[in-house]
Design an enzyme around this catalytic site. Structure first.
Site, PDB file in Angstrom:
ATOM      1  N   LYS A 187       0.821  -1.207   0.000  1.00  0.00           N
ATOM      2  CA  LYS A 187       0.000   0.000   0.000  1.00  0.00           C
ATOM      3  C   LYS A 187       0.855   1.257   0.000  1.00  0.00           C
ATOM      4  CE  LYS A 187      -3.845   2.315   2.296  1.00  0.00           C
ATOM      5  NZ  LYS A 187      -4.897   2.236   3.326  1.00  0.00           N
ATOM      6  N   GLU A 193       9.665  -5.955   4.443  1.00  0.00           N
ATOM      7  CA  GLU A 193       9.698  -7.365   4.055  1.00  0.00           C
ATOM      8  C   GLU A 193       9.376  -7.532   2.572  1.00  0.00           C
ATOM      9  OE1 GLU A 193       8.034  -7.161   8.330  1.00  0.00           O
ATOM     10  OE2 GLU A 193       7.850  -6.038   6.453  1.00  0.00           O
ATOM     11  N   GLY A 246      -5.562  -2.533   3.991  1.00  0.00           N
ATOM     12  CA  GLY A 246      -4.894  -3.721   3.468  1.00  0.00           C
ATOM     13  C   GLY A 246      -5.712  -4.989   3.562  1.00  0.00           C
ATOM     14  N   ARG A 247      -6.317  -5.233   4.727  1.00  0.00           N
ATOM     15  CA  ARG A 247      -7.062  -6.484   4.892  1.00  0.00           C
ATOM     16  C   ARG A 247      -8.434  -6.439   4.233  1.00  0.00           C
ATOM     17  NH1 ARG A 247      -6.132  -3.779   9.354  1.00  0.00           N
ATOM     18  NH2 ARG A 247      -7.782  -2.991  10.714  1.00  0.00           N
ATOM     19  N   GLU A 332      -6.872  -8.515  13.591  1.00  0.00           N
ATOM     20  CA  GLU A 332      -6.231  -7.222  13.401  1.00  0.00           C
ATOM     21  C   GLU A 332      -7.260  -6.098  13.481  1.00  0.00           C
ATOM     22  OE1 GLU A 332      -2.549  -6.595  10.907  1.00  0.00           O
ATOM     23  OE2 GLU A 332      -4.022  -5.586   9.625  1.00  0.00           O
ATOM     24  N   HIS A 363      -9.386 -35.405  12.985  1.00  0.00           N
ATOM     25  CA  HIS A 363      -8.392 -36.320  13.544  1.00  0.00           C
ATOM     26  C   HIS A 363      -7.237 -35.565  14.184  1.00  0.00           C
ATOM     27  CE1 HIS A 363     -10.332 -39.844  11.713  1.00  0.00           C
ATOM     28  NE2 HIS A 363     -10.646 -38.998  10.741  1.00  0.00           N
ATOM     29  N   LYS A 473       7.848  -3.988  14.593  1.00  0.00           N
ATOM     30  CA  LYS A 473       8.636  -3.549  13.438  1.00  0.00           C
ATOM     31  C   LYS A 473       9.669  -2.502  13.841  1.00  0.00           C
ATOM     32  CE  LYS A 473       5.050  -4.279   9.917  1.00  0.00           C
ATOM     33  NZ  LYS A 473       4.254  -3.622   8.848  1.00  0.00           N
TER      34      LYS A 473
END
Length: 500
Positions: A187, A193, A246-247, A332, A363, A473
Protein backbone atom coordinates in the site's frame (compact mmCIF):
# COMPACT_ATOMS: atom_id res chain seq x y z
CA UNK A 1 -20.83 -1.50 24.60
CA UNK A 2 -20.86 -0.09 28.11
CA UNK A 3 -22.01 -1.33 31.49
CA UNK A 4 -24.59 1.49 31.63
CA UNK A 5 -26.43 0.21 28.55
CA UNK A 6 -29.93 -0.99 29.42
CA UNK A 7 -29.85 -3.59 26.64
CA UNK A 8 -26.48 -4.80 27.85
CA UNK A 9 -27.89 -5.18 31.34
CA UNK A 10 -30.69 -7.39 30.07
CA UNK A 11 -28.23 -9.47 28.04
CA UNK A 12 -26.03 -10.03 31.10
CA UNK A 13 -29.03 -11.14 33.13
CA UNK A 14 -30.21 -13.72 30.57
CA UNK A 15 -29.89 -17.38 31.50
CA UNK A 16 -28.24 -19.80 29.10
CA UNK A 17 -30.56 -22.72 28.43
CA UNK A 18 -29.36 -26.06 27.00
CA UNK A 19 -29.63 -26.40 23.23
CA UNK A 20 -31.82 -29.46 23.55
CA UNK A 21 -34.25 -27.50 25.73
CA UNK A 22 -34.35 -24.63 23.23
CA UNK A 23 -35.28 -26.98 20.38
CA UNK A 24 -37.89 -28.75 22.55
CA UNK A 25 -39.49 -25.49 23.67
CA UNK A 26 -39.61 -23.85 20.24
CA UNK A 27 -40.64 -26.13 17.33
CA UNK A 28 -40.11 -23.19 14.96
CA UNK A 29 -36.53 -22.64 16.12
CA UNK A 30 -35.05 -23.76 12.82
CA UNK A 31 -37.04 -21.26 10.77
CA UNK A 32 -36.31 -18.47 13.24
CA UNK A 33 -32.56 -18.94 13.17
CA UNK A 34 -31.82 -19.78 9.55
CA UNK A 35 -31.46 -17.39 6.65
CA UNK A 36 -30.93 -17.81 2.91
CA UNK A 37 -29.00 -15.04 1.21
CA UNK A 38 -26.57 -14.61 -1.71
CA UNK A 39 -26.46 -18.32 -2.55
CA UNK A 40 -25.76 -19.32 1.06
CA UNK A 41 -27.78 -20.93 3.85
CA UNK A 42 -26.94 -19.62 7.33
CA UNK A 43 -27.92 -21.77 10.30
CA UNK A 44 -27.54 -20.45 13.86
CA UNK A 45 -30.15 -22.78 15.37
CA UNK A 46 -27.48 -24.83 17.19
CA UNK A 47 -26.33 -21.78 19.13
CA UNK A 48 -27.78 -20.64 22.45
CA UNK A 49 -29.36 -17.43 21.19
CA UNK A 50 -33.10 -16.95 21.64
CA UNK A 51 -35.61 -14.52 20.11
CA UNK A 52 -35.43 -12.53 23.32
CA UNK A 53 -31.65 -12.31 23.14
CA UNK A 54 -31.80 -11.20 19.51
CA UNK A 55 -34.30 -8.50 20.43
CA UNK A 56 -31.97 -7.25 23.16
CA UNK A 57 -29.01 -7.30 20.76
CA UNK A 58 -31.05 -5.29 18.25
CA UNK A 59 -31.70 -2.77 21.02
CA UNK A 60 -27.99 -2.74 21.83
CA UNK A 61 -27.19 -2.14 18.14
CA UNK A 62 -29.56 0.81 18.19
CA UNK A 63 -27.97 2.16 21.36
CA UNK A 64 -24.47 1.88 19.89
CA UNK A 65 -25.47 3.56 16.62
CA UNK A 66 -25.01 0.66 14.22
CA UNK A 67 -27.35 2.09 11.58
CA UNK A 68 -25.55 5.44 11.54
CA UNK A 69 -22.13 3.78 11.48
CA UNK A 70 -23.23 1.54 8.61
CA UNK A 71 -24.43 4.54 6.63
CA UNK A 72 -21.18 6.38 7.34
CA UNK A 73 -19.26 3.37 6.03
CA UNK A 74 -21.15 3.30 2.74
CA UNK A 75 -21.27 7.06 2.23
CA UNK A 76 -17.52 7.54 2.47
CA UNK A 77 -17.47 9.54 5.70
CA UNK A 78 -14.41 9.62 7.95
CA UNK A 79 -15.10 6.45 9.89
CA UNK A 80 -11.46 5.57 10.56
CA UNK A 81 -11.13 8.31 13.15
CA UNK A 82 -7.61 7.58 14.38
CA UNK A 83 -6.17 7.95 10.88
CA UNK A 84 -8.64 10.59 9.71
CA UNK A 85 -9.96 8.79 6.65
CA UNK A 86 -12.87 6.85 5.25
CA UNK A 87 -12.93 3.06 4.81
CA UNK A 88 -14.03 2.57 1.22
CA UNK A 89 -13.54 -1.06 0.30
CA UNK A 90 -17.23 -1.31 -0.62
CA UNK A 91 -16.74 1.37 -3.28
CA UNK A 92 -14.44 -1.09 -5.07
CA UNK A 93 -17.51 -3.24 -5.76
CA UNK A 94 -19.81 -0.32 -6.63
CA UNK A 95 -21.42 0.41 -3.25
CA UNK A 96 -20.25 3.73 -1.83
CA UNK A 97 -19.82 7.45 -2.42
CA UNK A 98 -20.34 8.22 -6.14
CA UNK A 99 -16.90 9.82 -6.61
CA UNK A 100 -15.18 6.90 -4.90
CA UNK A 101 -17.11 4.36 -6.96
CA UNK A 102 -16.12 6.23 -10.13
CA UNK A 103 -12.46 6.26 -9.10
CA UNK A 104 -12.55 2.54 -8.31
CA UNK A 105 -14.02 1.82 -11.74
CA UNK A 106 -11.28 3.89 -13.37
CA UNK A 107 -8.59 1.94 -11.51
CA UNK A 108 -10.29 -1.34 -12.42
CA UNK A 109 -10.32 -0.31 -16.09
CA UNK A 110 -6.60 0.41 -15.88
CA UNK A 111 -6.04 -3.01 -14.32
CA UNK A 112 -8.04 -4.71 -17.05
CA UNK A 113 -6.06 -2.89 -19.75
CA UNK A 114 -2.80 -4.27 -18.34
CA UNK A 115 -4.33 -7.74 -18.11
CA UNK A 116 -5.41 -7.50 -21.75
CA UNK A 117 -1.86 -6.46 -22.69
CA UNK A 118 -0.35 -9.39 -20.76
CA UNK A 119 -2.76 -11.83 -22.38
CA UNK A 120 -1.71 -10.43 -25.78
CA UNK A 121 1.94 -11.10 -24.76
CA UNK A 122 2.87 -7.42 -24.88
CA UNK A 123 5.12 -8.17 -21.89
CA UNK A 124 6.44 -11.36 -23.43
CA UNK A 125 5.27 -14.97 -23.02
CA UNK A 126 4.17 -14.77 -19.35
CA UNK A 127 3.38 -18.15 -17.81
CA UNK A 128 4.17 -17.54 -14.14
CA UNK A 129 3.06 -14.87 -11.65
CA UNK A 130 5.25 -14.24 -8.61
CA UNK A 131 3.25 -12.05 -6.23
CA UNK A 132 5.12 -10.59 -3.25
CA UNK A 133 3.28 -8.80 -0.47
CA UNK A 134 2.42 -9.30 3.17
CA UNK A 135 -0.72 -9.26 5.31
CA UNK A 136 -3.77 -8.24 3.34
CA UNK A 137 -1.62 -7.70 0.26
CA UNK A 138 -0.96 -11.44 0.20
CA UNK A 139 -3.69 -13.25 2.14
CA UNK A 140 -6.54 -12.00 -0.07
CA UNK A 141 -4.99 -12.85 -3.45
CA UNK A 142 -3.76 -16.20 -2.12
CA UNK A 143 -7.28 -17.13 -0.95
CA UNK A 144 -8.86 -16.17 -4.28
CA UNK A 145 -6.35 -18.02 -6.43
CA UNK A 146 -6.41 -21.15 -4.28
CA UNK A 147 -10.20 -21.26 -4.04
CA UNK A 148 -11.05 -20.47 -7.65
CA UNK A 149 -7.95 -20.98 -9.74
CA UNK A 150 -7.24 -24.67 -9.42
CA UNK A 151 -8.73 -25.48 -12.82
CA UNK A 152 -8.18 -22.11 -14.49
CA UNK A 153 -5.08 -23.31 -16.33
CA UNK A 154 -4.09 -19.75 -17.25
CA UNK A 155 -0.97 -18.99 -15.22
CA UNK A 156 1.04 -20.53 -12.41
CA UNK A 157 0.77 -18.29 -9.35
CA UNK A 158 2.99 -18.14 -6.27
CA UNK A 159 2.12 -15.73 -3.46
CA UNK A 160 5.12 -15.04 -1.23
CA UNK A 161 4.75 -13.06 1.98
CA UNK A 162 7.34 -14.49 4.37
CA UNK A 163 10.69 -12.70 4.38
CA UNK A 164 12.30 -16.10 5.01
CA UNK A 165 14.24 -16.75 1.80
CA UNK A 166 13.04 -20.35 1.77
CA UNK A 167 9.64 -19.12 0.62
CA UNK A 168 11.12 -17.28 -2.36
CA UNK A 169 13.41 -20.14 -3.29
CA UNK A 170 10.43 -22.49 -3.43
CA UNK A 171 8.89 -20.25 -6.09
CA UNK A 172 12.17 -19.79 -7.94
CA UNK A 173 12.57 -23.55 -8.34
CA UNK A 174 9.17 -23.82 -10.04
CA UNK A 175 9.35 -20.81 -12.36
CA UNK A 176 11.24 -19.82 -15.50
CA UNK A 177 12.62 -16.28 -15.02
CA UNK A 178 12.07 -15.36 -18.67
CA UNK A 179 8.36 -16.17 -18.37
CA UNK A 180 7.73 -14.76 -14.87
CA UNK A 181 5.80 -11.59 -14.07
CA UNK A 182 6.85 -10.09 -10.72
CA UNK A 183 3.96 -8.40 -8.92
CA UNK A 184 4.92 -6.19 -5.97
CA UNK A 185 2.01 -5.32 -3.66
CA UNK A 186 2.45 -2.72 -0.95
CA UNK A 187 0.00 0.00 0.00
CA UNK A 188 2.72 2.47 0.96
CA UNK A 189 5.53 0.88 -1.03
CA UNK A 190 7.68 1.10 2.09
CA UNK A 191 7.00 -2.34 3.61
CA UNK A 192 10.48 -3.66 4.34
CA UNK A 193 9.70 -7.37 4.06
CA UNK A 194 7.96 -6.93 0.71
CA UNK A 195 10.67 -4.71 -0.79
CA UNK A 196 13.40 -7.09 0.36
CA UNK A 197 11.60 -10.01 -1.27
CA UNK A 198 11.06 -7.93 -4.41
CA UNK A 199 14.75 -6.99 -4.59
CA UNK A 200 15.76 -10.64 -4.32
CA UNK A 201 13.25 -11.56 -7.02
CA UNK A 202 14.70 -8.89 -9.32
CA UNK A 203 18.16 -10.32 -8.72
CA UNK A 204 16.84 -13.79 -9.59
CA UNK A 205 15.37 -12.44 -12.83
CA UNK A 206 18.70 -10.82 -13.75
CA UNK A 207 20.67 -13.95 -12.87
CA UNK A 208 18.24 -15.90 -15.02
CA UNK A 209 19.16 -13.91 -18.11
CA UNK A 210 16.38 -11.30 -18.11
CA UNK A 211 17.97 -8.17 -19.59
CA UNK A 212 15.41 -5.74 -18.16
CA UNK A 213 14.05 -7.19 -14.89
CA UNK A 214 12.00 -4.05 -14.13
CA UNK A 215 10.25 -4.57 -17.44
CA UNK A 216 8.61 -7.64 -15.89
CA UNK A 217 7.34 -5.86 -12.77
CA UNK A 218 3.82 -4.70 -11.95
CA UNK A 219 3.35 -2.57 -8.82
CA UNK A 220 0.13 -2.48 -6.78
CA UNK A 221 0.06 0.49 -4.42
CA UNK A 222 -1.78 3.49 -3.03
CA UNK A 223 1.43 5.55 -3.46
CA UNK A 224 2.34 5.37 -7.18
CA UNK A 225 5.14 7.93 -6.84
CA UNK A 226 7.08 5.68 -4.46
CA UNK A 227 6.70 2.74 -6.82
CA UNK A 228 8.06 4.81 -9.70
CA UNK A 229 10.92 6.03 -7.49
CA UNK A 230 11.68 2.39 -6.67
CA UNK A 231 12.06 1.67 -10.38
CA UNK A 232 8.70 0.55 -11.79
CA UNK A 233 7.60 2.20 -15.02
CA UNK A 234 4.55 4.38 -14.34
CA UNK A 235 2.58 2.54 -17.05
CA UNK A 236 2.91 -0.63 -14.96
CA UNK A 237 1.76 0.84 -11.66
CA UNK A 238 -1.78 -0.09 -10.63
CA UNK A 239 -3.02 2.36 -7.98
CA UNK A 240 -5.80 2.03 -5.45
CA UNK A 241 -7.24 4.48 -2.96
CA UNK A 242 -5.55 5.08 0.40
CA UNK A 243 -9.02 4.73 1.95
CA UNK A 244 -8.91 0.99 1.17
CA UNK A 245 -7.30 -0.85 4.08
CA UNK A 246 -4.89 -3.72 3.47
CA UNK A 247 -7.06 -6.48 4.89
CA UNK A 248 -10.03 -5.16 2.89
CA UNK A 249 -8.09 -4.65 -0.36
CA UNK A 250 -8.52 -7.78 -2.47
CA UNK A 251 -11.32 -6.00 -4.39
CA UNK A 252 -8.89 -3.31 -5.55
CA UNK A 253 -5.72 -3.50 -7.63
CA UNK A 254 -4.38 -5.84 -4.94
CA UNK A 255 -6.63 -8.45 -6.57
CA UNK A 256 -4.66 -8.14 -9.81
CA UNK A 257 -2.96 -11.59 -9.65
CA UNK A 258 -6.35 -13.21 -9.07
CA UNK A 259 -7.97 -11.26 -11.91
CA UNK A 260 -5.11 -12.28 -14.21
CA UNK A 261 -5.09 -15.92 -13.12
CA UNK A 262 -8.86 -16.38 -13.10
CA UNK A 263 -9.86 -14.08 -15.96
CA UNK A 264 -11.62 -10.74 -15.81
CA UNK A 265 -15.11 -12.22 -15.98
CA UNK A 266 -14.46 -14.17 -12.79
CA UNK A 267 -13.12 -11.08 -11.04
CA UNK A 268 -16.25 -9.15 -12.00
CA UNK A 269 -18.40 -11.96 -10.62
CA UNK A 270 -16.44 -11.77 -7.38
CA UNK A 271 -17.15 -8.04 -7.13
CA UNK A 272 -20.84 -8.47 -7.88
CA UNK A 273 -21.22 -11.19 -5.27
CA UNK A 274 -19.69 -8.89 -2.69
CA UNK A 275 -21.93 -6.02 -3.82
CA UNK A 276 -24.96 -8.26 -3.36
CA UNK A 277 -23.93 -8.88 0.25
CA UNK A 278 -23.29 -5.14 0.64
CA UNK A 279 -26.87 -4.40 -0.35
CA UNK A 280 -28.19 -7.05 2.01
CA UNK A 281 -26.16 -5.69 4.92
CA UNK A 282 -27.18 -2.13 4.17
CA UNK A 283 -30.90 -2.70 3.65
CA UNK A 284 -32.05 -5.79 5.58
CA UNK A 285 -33.61 -5.39 9.04
CA UNK A 286 -31.13 -6.11 11.81
CA UNK A 287 -32.95 -9.24 12.96
CA UNK A 288 -32.87 -10.68 9.42
CA UNK A 289 -29.40 -9.49 8.47
CA UNK A 290 -26.75 -12.21 8.07
CA UNK A 291 -23.62 -10.26 9.12
CA UNK A 292 -25.47 -8.62 12.00
CA UNK A 293 -26.94 -11.86 13.34
CA UNK A 294 -23.53 -13.52 13.13
CA UNK A 295 -22.03 -10.64 15.10
CA UNK A 296 -24.75 -10.98 17.74
CA UNK A 297 -23.78 -14.64 18.15
CA UNK A 298 -20.09 -13.65 18.34
CA UNK A 299 -20.81 -11.11 21.07
CA UNK A 300 -22.98 -13.54 22.99
CA UNK A 301 -20.24 -16.14 23.27
CA UNK A 302 -17.21 -13.88 23.63
CA UNK A 303 -18.63 -11.38 26.11
CA UNK A 304 -21.44 -13.21 27.88
CA UNK A 305 -20.19 -16.80 27.92
CA UNK A 306 -16.44 -16.26 28.19
CA UNK A 307 -15.44 -18.00 24.98
CA UNK A 308 -11.92 -16.78 24.21
CA UNK A 309 -11.63 -18.46 20.81
CA UNK A 310 -13.79 -19.12 17.74
CA UNK A 311 -13.06 -22.08 15.49
CA UNK A 312 -13.76 -22.09 11.75
CA UNK A 313 -13.70 -25.34 9.79
CA UNK A 314 -14.16 -25.41 6.02
CA UNK A 315 -15.34 -28.77 4.75
CA UNK A 316 -14.01 -27.86 1.33
CA UNK A 317 -10.35 -28.08 0.31
CA UNK A 318 -10.77 -24.95 -1.80
CA UNK A 319 -11.39 -22.90 1.35
CA UNK A 320 -8.38 -24.17 3.27
CA UNK A 321 -6.89 -20.65 3.40
CA UNK A 322 -10.08 -19.07 4.76
CA UNK A 323 -9.15 -19.48 8.47
CA UNK A 324 -5.82 -17.74 7.79
CA UNK A 325 -7.61 -14.92 5.99
CA UNK A 326 -10.13 -14.53 8.80
CA UNK A 327 -7.41 -14.43 11.42
CA UNK A 328 -6.10 -11.17 10.02
CA UNK A 329 -9.52 -9.74 9.18
CA UNK A 330 -10.99 -10.34 12.63
CA UNK A 331 -8.01 -10.18 14.97
CA UNK A 332 -6.23 -7.22 13.40
CA UNK A 333 -9.50 -5.33 13.08
CA UNK A 334 -10.98 -5.96 16.51
CA UNK A 335 -8.01 -6.94 18.64
CA UNK A 336 -8.14 -3.63 20.48
CA UNK A 337 -8.29 -2.63 24.15
CA UNK A 338 -9.22 1.03 23.66
CA UNK A 339 -12.53 2.39 22.40
CA UNK A 340 -12.97 5.18 19.87
CA UNK A 341 -13.63 7.58 22.75
CA UNK A 342 -10.28 6.69 24.35
CA UNK A 343 -11.80 4.70 27.20
CA UNK A 344 -10.78 1.08 27.90
CA UNK A 345 -12.82 -1.70 26.31
CA UNK A 346 -14.91 -3.30 29.03
CA UNK A 347 -14.41 -7.04 28.89
CA UNK A 348 -12.98 -9.11 26.04
CA UNK A 349 -12.89 -7.85 22.45
CA UNK A 350 -12.27 -10.14 19.49
CA UNK A 351 -11.91 -13.85 20.23
CA UNK A 352 -8.89 -15.69 18.87
CA UNK A 353 -9.84 -17.00 15.43
CA UNK A 354 -8.44 -20.37 14.43
CA UNK A 355 -9.49 -23.39 12.41
CA UNK A 356 -8.69 -25.85 9.69
CA UNK A 357 -10.11 -28.10 7.00
CA UNK A 358 -12.49 -31.02 7.42
CA UNK A 359 -12.05 -33.94 7.47
CA UNK A 360 -8.39 -33.45 8.46
CA UNK A 361 -9.26 -31.45 11.58
CA UNK A 362 -11.49 -34.22 12.93
CA UNK A 363 -8.39 -36.32 13.54
CA UNK A 364 -6.39 -33.46 15.03
CA UNK A 365 -8.31 -30.92 17.11
CA UNK A 366 -11.88 -32.15 17.45
CA UNK A 367 -10.95 -34.21 20.51
CA UNK A 368 -10.65 -30.95 22.44
CA UNK A 369 -13.87 -29.56 20.98
CA UNK A 370 -15.92 -32.58 22.00
CA UNK A 371 -14.39 -33.55 25.33
CA UNK A 372 -11.99 -30.80 26.35
CA UNK A 373 -12.57 -28.21 29.04
CA UNK A 374 -12.46 -25.20 26.71
CA UNK A 375 -15.75 -23.71 25.57
CA UNK A 376 -15.32 -23.06 21.83
CA UNK A 377 -18.08 -21.95 19.43
CA UNK A 378 -17.53 -23.67 16.09
CA UNK A 379 -18.42 -22.51 12.60
CA UNK A 380 -18.73 -24.99 9.74
CA UNK A 381 -18.61 -24.14 6.03
CA UNK A 382 -19.45 -26.48 3.17
CA UNK A 383 -20.72 -26.46 -0.41
CA UNK A 384 -23.64 -28.52 -1.70
CA UNK A 385 -21.96 -28.81 -5.10
CA UNK A 386 -18.60 -30.60 -5.10
CA UNK A 387 -15.48 -29.04 -6.55
CA UNK A 388 -14.31 -32.20 -8.31
CA UNK A 389 -15.47 -34.79 -10.80
CA UNK A 390 -14.66 -37.93 -8.83
CA UNK A 391 -17.08 -40.48 -7.42
CA UNK A 392 -19.89 -38.66 -5.59
CA UNK A 393 -19.07 -40.80 -2.55
CA UNK A 394 -16.22 -38.39 -1.79
CA UNK A 395 -18.51 -35.40 -1.43
CA UNK A 396 -21.26 -37.30 0.36
CA UNK A 397 -18.73 -38.57 2.90
CA UNK A 398 -17.38 -35.02 3.32
CA UNK A 399 -20.79 -33.46 3.95
CA UNK A 400 -22.05 -36.21 6.24
CA UNK A 401 -18.96 -35.72 8.39
CA UNK A 402 -19.55 -31.98 8.51
CA UNK A 403 -23.20 -32.32 9.56
CA UNK A 404 -22.39 -35.13 12.00
CA UNK A 405 -19.84 -33.00 13.85
CA UNK A 406 -22.37 -30.24 14.49
CA UNK A 407 -24.94 -32.76 15.67
CA UNK A 408 -22.44 -34.50 17.95
CA UNK A 409 -21.29 -31.22 19.50
CA UNK A 410 -24.88 -30.37 20.35
CA UNK A 411 -26.28 -33.69 21.55
CA UNK A 412 -23.22 -35.38 23.03
CA UNK A 413 -23.60 -38.90 24.44
CA UNK A 414 -23.77 -40.24 27.96
CA UNK A 415 -21.63 -43.21 29.00
CA UNK A 416 -20.92 -44.94 32.31
CA UNK A 417 -17.24 -44.66 31.42
CA UNK A 418 -16.36 -40.95 31.79
CA UNK A 419 -13.59 -41.26 29.20
CA UNK A 420 -16.19 -42.26 26.63
CA UNK A 421 -18.80 -39.67 27.60
CA UNK A 422 -19.53 -36.59 25.49
CA UNK A 423 -21.09 -33.69 27.42
CA UNK A 424 -22.75 -32.07 24.39
CA UNK A 425 -24.48 -28.68 24.52
CA UNK A 426 -21.56 -27.24 22.56
CA UNK A 427 -22.58 -24.61 20.03
CA UNK A 428 -21.99 -24.50 16.30
CA UNK A 429 -23.23 -22.58 13.31
CA UNK A 430 -23.16 -23.63 9.67
CA UNK A 431 -22.81 -21.76 6.39
CA UNK A 432 -23.86 -24.01 3.53
CA UNK A 433 -23.06 -22.68 0.06
CA UNK A 434 -25.09 -23.73 -2.96
CA UNK A 435 -21.80 -23.82 -4.83
CA UNK A 436 -18.36 -22.31 -4.44
CA UNK A 437 -17.93 -19.96 -7.38
CA UNK A 438 -16.59 -16.42 -7.75
CA UNK A 439 -19.92 -14.75 -7.01
CA UNK A 440 -20.60 -16.75 -3.86
CA UNK A 441 -17.03 -16.39 -2.61
CA UNK A 442 -17.31 -12.63 -3.05
CA UNK A 443 -20.50 -12.60 -1.00
CA UNK A 444 -18.95 -14.83 1.66
CA UNK A 445 -15.88 -12.61 2.13
CA UNK A 446 -18.06 -9.48 2.24
CA UNK A 447 -20.23 -11.21 4.85
CA UNK A 448 -17.19 -11.66 7.08
CA UNK A 449 -16.12 -8.04 6.51
CA UNK A 450 -19.49 -6.68 7.59
CA UNK A 451 -19.69 -9.11 10.50
CA UNK A 452 -16.31 -7.81 11.68
CA UNK A 453 -17.48 -4.21 11.29
CA UNK A 454 -20.70 -4.89 13.24
CA UNK A 455 -18.72 -6.45 16.08
CA UNK A 456 -16.52 -3.34 16.16
CA UNK A 457 -19.50 -1.00 16.41
CA UNK A 458 -21.00 -3.06 19.24
CA UNK A 459 -17.66 -2.89 21.03
CA UNK A 460 -17.22 0.81 20.35
CA UNK A 461 -13.81 0.37 18.70
CA UNK A 462 -12.21 1.37 15.38
CA UNK A 463 -11.67 -1.74 13.23
CA UNK A 464 -9.72 0.11 10.53
CA UNK A 465 -6.42 0.91 12.24
CA UNK A 466 -3.72 -1.53 13.33
CA UNK A 467 -1.15 0.28 15.43
CA UNK A 468 -0.45 -2.91 17.35
CA UNK A 469 1.65 -4.30 14.50
CA UNK A 470 4.03 -1.33 14.47
CA UNK A 471 5.94 -1.70 17.74
CA UNK A 472 7.57 -5.00 16.80
CA UNK A 473 8.64 -3.55 13.44
CA UNK A 474 10.15 -0.52 15.14
CA UNK A 475 12.13 -2.68 17.55
CA UNK A 476 13.30 -4.91 14.68
CA UNK A 477 14.76 -1.84 12.97
CA UNK A 478 16.55 -0.82 16.15
CA UNK A 479 18.06 -4.31 16.54
CA UNK A 480 19.75 -3.83 13.18
CA UNK A 481 21.47 -0.74 14.64
CA UNK A 482 24.78 -0.87 16.47
CA UNK A 483 23.55 -0.22 20.01
CA UNK A 484 21.72 -3.11 21.65
CA UNK A 485 22.49 -2.25 25.26
CA UNK A 486 19.04 -0.77 25.90
CA UNK A 487 17.42 -4.17 25.34
CA UNK A 488 16.59 -6.58 28.14
CA UNK A 489 19.17 -9.29 28.97
CA UNK A 490 17.22 -12.04 27.21
CA UNK A 491 16.91 -10.10 23.95
CA UNK A 492 20.58 -9.05 24.04
CA UNK A 493 21.62 -12.66 24.56
CA UNK A 494 19.55 -13.85 21.60
CA UNK A 495 20.96 -11.12 19.34
CA UNK A 496 24.54 -11.92 20.34
CA UNK A 497 24.02 -15.66 19.94
CA UNK A 498 22.50 -15.28 16.47
CA UNK A 499 24.67 -12.52 15.03
CA UNK A 500 27.86 -12.84 17.02
Amino acid sequence: MTSTSSAWGRLQAAQRLPLSALFAAHPDRLSRFTLDECGMHFDWSKTHVTPELIADFVALAEETGLAAAREALFSGKTINQSEGRAAEHTAERGEGAPDSVAQARFFHARMRAIIDAIEAEALGPVRHILHVGIGGSALGPALLVDALGRDAGRYDVAVVSNVDGVALEDAFRKFDPSATLLVVASKTFTTRETLLNAASALEWLADGGVEDPYGQVIALTADPDRAVEWGVDETRVLPFSETVGGRFSLWSSIGFPAALALGWTQFEELLEGAAEMDRHFRLAPLDHNAPVLAAFVDQYYARLQGATTRAVFAYDERLKLLPDYLQQLEMESNGKSVRIDGKPVEGPSAPITWGGVGTDAQHAVFQLLHQGTHFVPVEFLASIEPGHGLDEAHHRHLLTNCFAQGAALMTGRANDDPARAYPGDRPSSTILLDQLDARTLGALIAFYEHRTFTNAVLLGINPFDQFGVELGKEIARSIEGADIQHFDPSTRSLIERAFG
